[in-house]
Scaffold this motif. Structure first.
Motif, PDB file in Angstrom:
ATOM      1  N   GLY A 183      31.374  43.314  29.464  1.00  0.00           N
ATOM      2  CA  GLY A 183      32.574  42.492  29.518  1.00  0.00           C
ATOM      3  C   GLY A 183      33.706  42.974  28.639  1.00  0.00           C
ATOM      4  N   ARG A 184      33.601  44.198  28.085  1.00  0.00           N
ATOM      5  CA  ARG A 184      34.662  44.731  27.238  1.00  0.00           C
ATOM      6  C   ARG A 184      35.503  45.726  28.028  1.00  0.00           C
ATOM      7  NH1 ARG A 184      30.589  45.778  23.175  1.00  0.00           N
ATOM      8  NH2 ARG A 184      31.050  47.987  23.456  1.00  0.00           N
ATOM      9  N   ASP A 185      36.749  45.859  27.641  1.00  0.00           N
ATOM     10  CA  ASP A 185      37.662  46.806  28.261  1.00  0.00           C
ATOM     11  C   ASP A 185      37.531  48.146  27.541  1.00  0.00           C
ATOM     12  OD1 ASP A 185      39.692  48.276  29.343  1.00  0.00           O
ATOM     13  OD2 ASP A 185      41.301  46.875  28.845  1.00  0.00           O
ATOM     14  N   PRO A 186      37.147  49.233  28.210  1.00  0.00           N
ATOM     15  CA  PRO A 186      36.961  50.528  27.536  1.00  0.00           C
ATOM     16  C   PRO A 186      38.236  51.040  26.868  1.00  0.00           C
ATOM     17  CG  PRO A 186      36.803  50.772  29.919  1.00  0.00           C
ATOM     18  CD  PRO A 186      36.776  49.313  29.634  1.00  0.00           C
ATOM     19  N   ILE A 187      39.393  50.746  27.458  1.00  0.00           N
ATOM     20  CA  ILE A 187      40.646  51.208  26.847  1.00  0.00           C
ATOM     21  C   ILE A 187      40.880  50.496  25.518  1.00  0.00           C
ATOM     22  CG2 ILE A 187      43.159  51.249  27.094  1.00  0.00           C
ATOM     23  CD1 ILE A 187      42.785  51.718  30.068  1.00  0.00           C
ATOM     24  N   GLU A 188      40.620  49.191  25.482  1.00  0.00           N
ATOM     25  CA  GLU A 188      40.760  48.447  24.221  1.00  0.00           C
ATOM     26  C   GLU A 188      39.758  48.938  23.187  1.00  0.00           C
ATOM     27  OE1 GLU A 188      40.549  44.265  24.683  1.00  0.00           O
ATOM     28  OE2 GLU A 188      42.306  44.130  26.014  1.00  0.00           O
ATOM     29  N   ASP A 189      38.517  49.192  23.618  1.00  0.00           N
ATOM     30  CA  ASP A 189      37.493  49.721  22.698  1.00  0.00           C
ATOM     31  C   ASP A 189      37.953  51.037  22.087  1.00  0.00           C
ATOM     32  OD1 ASP A 189      36.016  47.557  23.367  1.00  0.00           O
ATOM     33  OD2 ASP A 189      34.382  48.658  24.339  1.00  0.00           O
ATOM     34  N   PHE A 190      38.478  51.903  22.927  1.00  0.00           N
ATOM     35  CA  PHE A 190      38.929  53.219  22.489  1.00  0.00           C
ATOM     36  C   PHE A 190      40.023  53.095  21.434  1.00  0.00           C
ATOM     37  CE2 PHE A 190      41.990  56.747  23.185  1.00  0.00           C
ATOM     38  CZ  PHE A 190      41.201  57.801  22.776  1.00  0.00           C
ATOM     39  N   GLU A 191      40.989  52.245  21.663  1.00  0.00           N
ATOM     40  CA  GLU A 191      42.109  52.089  20.736  1.00  0.00           C
ATOM     41  C   GLU A 191      41.662  51.411  19.439  1.00  0.00           C
ATOM     42  OE1 GLU A 191      44.925  53.451  20.973  1.00  0.00           O
ATOM     43  OE2 GLU A 191      44.741  54.162  23.042  1.00  0.00           O
ATOM     44  N   LYS A 192      40.776  50.436  19.539  1.00  0.00           N
ATOM     45  CA  LYS A 192      40.328  49.725  18.335  1.00  0.00           C
ATOM     46  C   LYS A 192      39.551  50.643  17.395  1.00  0.00           C
ATOM     47  CE  LYS A 192      40.143  45.074  20.354  1.00  0.00           C
ATOM     48  NZ  LYS A 192      39.255  43.973  20.826  1.00  0.00           N
ATOM     49  N   ILE A 193      38.659  51.448  17.955  1.00  0.00           N
ATOM     50  CA  ILE A 193      37.881  52.358  17.097  1.00  0.00           C
ATOM     51  C   ILE A 193      38.778  53.401  16.456  1.00  0.00           C
ATOM     52  CG2 ILE A 193      36.056  54.095  17.050  1.00  0.00           C
ATOM     53  CD1 ILE A 193      35.087  51.201  17.243  1.00  0.00           C
ATOM     54  N   ASN A 194      39.735  53.932  17.206  1.00  0.00           N
ATOM     55  CA  ASN A 194      40.671  54.896  16.629  1.00  0.00           C
ATOM     56  C   ASN A 194      41.453  54.274  15.474  1.00  0.00           C
ATOM     57  OD1 ASN A 194      39.887  56.912  18.333  1.00  0.00           O
ATOM     58  ND2 ASN A 194      41.650  56.783  19.701  1.00  0.00           N
TER      59      ASN A 194
ATOM     60  N   GLN B 248      37.469  52.863  37.724  1.00  0.00           N
ATOM     61  CA  GLN B 248      37.359  52.578  36.291  1.00  0.00           C
ATOM     62  C   GLN B 248      37.402  53.864  35.483  1.00  0.00           C
ATOM     63  OE1 GLN B 248      33.622  50.193  36.729  1.00  0.00           O
ATOM     64  NE2 GLN B 248      34.639  48.738  35.331  1.00  0.00           N
ATOM     65  N   ILE B 249      36.646  54.849  35.951  1.00  0.00           N
ATOM     66  CA  ILE B 249      36.591  56.133  35.250  1.00  0.00           C
ATOM     67  C   ILE B 249      37.954  56.808  35.274  1.00  0.00           C
ATOM     68  CG2 ILE B 249      35.503  58.399  35.199  1.00  0.00           C
ATOM     69  CD1 ILE B 249      33.057  57.135  36.532  1.00  0.00           C
ATOM     70  N   GLU B 250      38.604  56.774  36.435  1.00  0.00           N
ATOM     71  CA  GLU B 250      39.912  57.440  36.570  1.00  0.00           C
ATOM     72  C   GLU B 250      40.959  56.787  35.671  1.00  0.00           C
ATOM     73  OE1 GLU B 250      40.785  57.284  40.698  1.00  0.00           O
ATOM     74  OE2 GLU B 250      39.185  58.678  41.267  1.00  0.00           O
ATOM     75  N   ALA B 251      40.957  55.440  35.622  1.00  0.00           N
ATOM     76  CA  ALA B 251      41.944  54.745  34.798  1.00  0.00           C
ATOM     77  C   ALA B 251      41.744  55.070  33.318  1.00  0.00           C
ATOM     78  CB  ALA B 251      41.846  53.240  35.031  1.00  0.00           C
ATOM     79  N   PHE B 252      40.490  55.078  32.881  1.00  0.00           N
ATOM     80  CA  PHE B 252      40.216  55.381  31.478  1.00  0.00           C
ATOM     81  C   PHE B 252      40.543  56.836  31.164  1.00  0.00           C
ATOM     82  CE2 PHE B 252      37.273  56.626  28.019  1.00  0.00           C
ATOM     83  CZ  PHE B 252      37.769  55.778  27.029  1.00  0.00           C
ATOM     84  N   GLN B 253      40.185  57.741  32.063  1.00  0.00           N
ATOM     85  CA  GLN B 253      40.479  59.157  31.856  1.00  0.00           C
ATOM     86  C   GLN B 253      41.979  59.393  31.727  1.00  0.00           C
ATOM     87  OE1 GLN B 253      38.783  61.772  34.786  1.00  0.00           O
ATOM     88  NE2 GLN B 253      39.697  63.609  33.912  1.00  0.00           N
TER      89      GLN B 253
END
Length: 424
Positions: free
Chosen positions: A250-261, A290-295
Motif C-alpha cells: 500500500g505504499r507509493d514507490p516514488i514516495e518511498d524513494f524520495e523519503k529515504i533519499n 508501475q515499473i515504467e512510471a517509477f523508472q
C-alpha cells in the motif's frame, strides 16, 4: 549481540622513577653516584582483528591500563620497560577522544596504532653529577603516561550498502548474490543488525556488500531501527537503493524513494552525493505501467534504474555486474584522517602541569596530582635536592600563580601535605 559503539577509559603506563644510589666497593672511598634510570611505561595499542565483528567485549569492562615502568636500580641498572597493552577491535573501528571528538585512530587495516603513549622513565642521580655537585642525592621521577576517555564507533568496511524501507527485499537480495544468510520473513524489521556478504563474480572480481536494517521516515532523527546503523553506510563507496515497485503493502514507490533519499541527506550531506544505483525489486508482482512510471521518475532524478526480482533472481546478475563496473571507477573506501593533538590536549592527557591553588585559613594549598612523583624523589635534608624541587615549581607555573594570589614572604605553602615557608 551486535554492539557498534562503546566508551572506555585507557591509561598508558607511568615511567619508572630514577634511582638514588652511590657506588660502594672495597678500597673505593668515593665511588660516585650510580643510580639507574627508570623504565618506560607501556603504551596502549589498538589493533584491528578480523575475527571480531562487534564491540560487545567493551560493554562491561570499561577501564584499561598498561604496565608501569620499573624503577631504576643500583650500578646504573635501568628499570624494566612496562609491557604494552594490546586492545583488539573489529576492523573498521574509529577511535575518538571523548572530550574533544578528535579522531585518534581508524583501524581499517592490520597496522597497530598507539593511542596512548607510556611515560618516559626518570633519570637516576648519575645524570645530575657535575664538577661542583658530585654527590647528588636526588633523582628525576618517571613521567606519567597519557590518559584518555575514548569513544569507539564501528563503521563496517563495505564497498556497497543496501538501503531502503523495511521489507523491500534487501535481505533476499544479499542472500542470492552472496553467501550471507540473513533472517528473511514477511514482516518489518526482520534484519536487526547489519549483515555483510562477499559477492564473487569471478576469480578476480569480488566486493563486500552490507545489508542495513530498514529505514523509515524520521530515521535520521532516531525513529525506527535503521538510524542506529546509518553509520555503517558512511564508508560505502556505492549505495544500492532497493525499492518495492509492486506497492503490495500500500505504499507509493516514488514516495518511498524520495523519503529515504531525504533521510540519507539529513543524516550526512555527503551521502546524498554518494554514487547510487536504484533497484526496483518485486517486479514480478508489479504491473508494467508501475515499473515504467517509477523508472521515469528515477531516471529524471539522474539515477540508473534496474528492474529486479530478488526472489526469482531476475536481473540480479546484471545488477551485480554493473555494481562491479561502477566500483572499478571509484576511489578506495574512505578512511578517517588522524588528527594530531594540540599542546594543551597533550599536556592534559598526561595530567602534566595541571594544578589548583587556593587559600585556606591563611595557608596556600597546592593540589597537583603529577607533583606526587616529583616530591617522592626529593630528599628534604639535601639542599641541592630542594633546589631541584624549587625549579620544578617555577617551571610548572606554580610559583607564578602563588605570586598572583598575593603570597608574601613567610606565608605557609602546602604542596601535597608538604608545608614550607615561602621565600622569594
Amino acid at each position: 549481540m551486535f554492539i557498534d559503539k562503546a566508551k572506555i577509559s585507557i591509561r598508558a603506563g607511568d615511567g619508572g622513577n630514577g634511582a638514588v644510589s652511590f657506588h660502594r666497593e672495597k678500597y673505593v672511598a668515593a665511588g660516585g653516584p650510580d643510580g639507574g634510570d627508570g623504565g618506560r611505561g607501556g603504551n596502549v595499542v589498538f589493533v584491528a582483528d578480523t575475527n571480531l565483528s562487534s564491540l560487545i567485549g567493551f560493554r562491561y569492562k570499561k577501564r584499561y591500563a598498561a604496565e608501569n615502568g620499573q624503577p631504576g636500580g643500583r650500578k646504573r641498572c635501568s628499570g624494566k620497560n612496562g609491557s604494552d597493552l594490546i586492545i583488539k577491535v573489529p576492523k573498521g573501528t574509529v577511535v575518538r577522544d571523548a572530550e574533544t571528538g578528535r579522531v585518534m585512530a581508524d583501524l581499517s587495516d592490520g597496522e597497530p596504532v598507539i593511542v596512548a603513549r607510556g611515560g618516559k622513565g626518570g633519570w637516576g642521580n648519575t645524570h645530575f653529577a657535575t664538577a661542583t655537585r658530585q654527590i647528588p642525592r636526588f633523582a628525576r621521577p618517571g613521567f606519567p603516561g597519557e590518559r584518555f576517555d575514548v569513544e569507539m564507533e564501528l563503521k563496517l568496511l563495505a564497498d556497497v550498502g543496501l538501503c531502503g524501507f523495511p521489507n523491500v527485499g534487501k535481505s533476499t537480495l544479499i542472500s542470492v548474490v552472496s553467501a550471507a544468510r540473513p533472517e528473511i520473513a514477511n514482516y518489518h524489521f526482520t534484519t536487526l543488525t547489519p549483515v555483510l556478504g562477499v559477492v564473487r563474480l569471478d576469480a578476480e572480481t569480488s566486493f563486500v556488500m552490507a545489508d542495513i536494517p530498514g529505514l523509515i521516515e524520521g530515521a535520521s532523527e532516531g525513529l525506527g531501527l535503521g538510524h542506529e546503523f546509518l553509520r555503517h553506510i558512511d564508508r560505502c563507496r556505492l549505495i544500492v537503493h532497493v525499492v518495492d515497485v509492486s506497492g503490495v503493502e500500500g505504499r507509493d514507490p516514488i514516495e518511498d524513494f524520495e523519503k529515504i533519499n531525504e533521510e540519507l541527506r539529513r543524516f550526512s550531506p555527503s551521502l546524498s552525493d554518494r554514487p547510487m544505483l536504484v533497484a526496483g525489486n518485486k517486479c514480478d508482482l508489479a504491473a508494467p505501467e508501475q515499473i515504467e512510471a517509477f523508472q521515469a521518475h528515477v531516471e529524471a532524478a539522474g539515477y540508473r534504474f534496474f528492474p529486479i526480482s530478488a526472489a526469482t533472481r531476475q536481473g540480479t546478475d546484471e545488477l551485480m555486474q554493473v555494481v562491479a563496473a561502477e566500483l572499478a571507477k571509484l576511489p578506495p573506501i574512505v578512511r578517517y584522517e588522524v588528527e594530531e593533538p594540540s599542546e594543551a590536549e597533550r599536556m592534559s592527557a598526561v595530567r602534566k602541569n595541571q594544578f589548583t591553588v587556593e587559600k585556606v585559613d591563611g595557608v596556600f594549598v597546592v593540589e597537583a596530582e603529577w607533583l606526587a612523583n616529583s616530591l617522592a624523589g626529593v630528599n628534604m635534608d639535601d639542599y641541592e635536592s630542594l633546589q631541584y624541587f624549587q625549579r620544578v615549581l617555577v617551571q610548572s607555573g606554580i610559583i607564578k600563580k602563588l605570586e598572583e594570589m598575593g603570597v608574601q614572604e613567610g606565608d605557609t605553602v602546602s604542596v601535597l601535605d608538604f608545608e614550607f615557608e615561602y621565600v622569594p
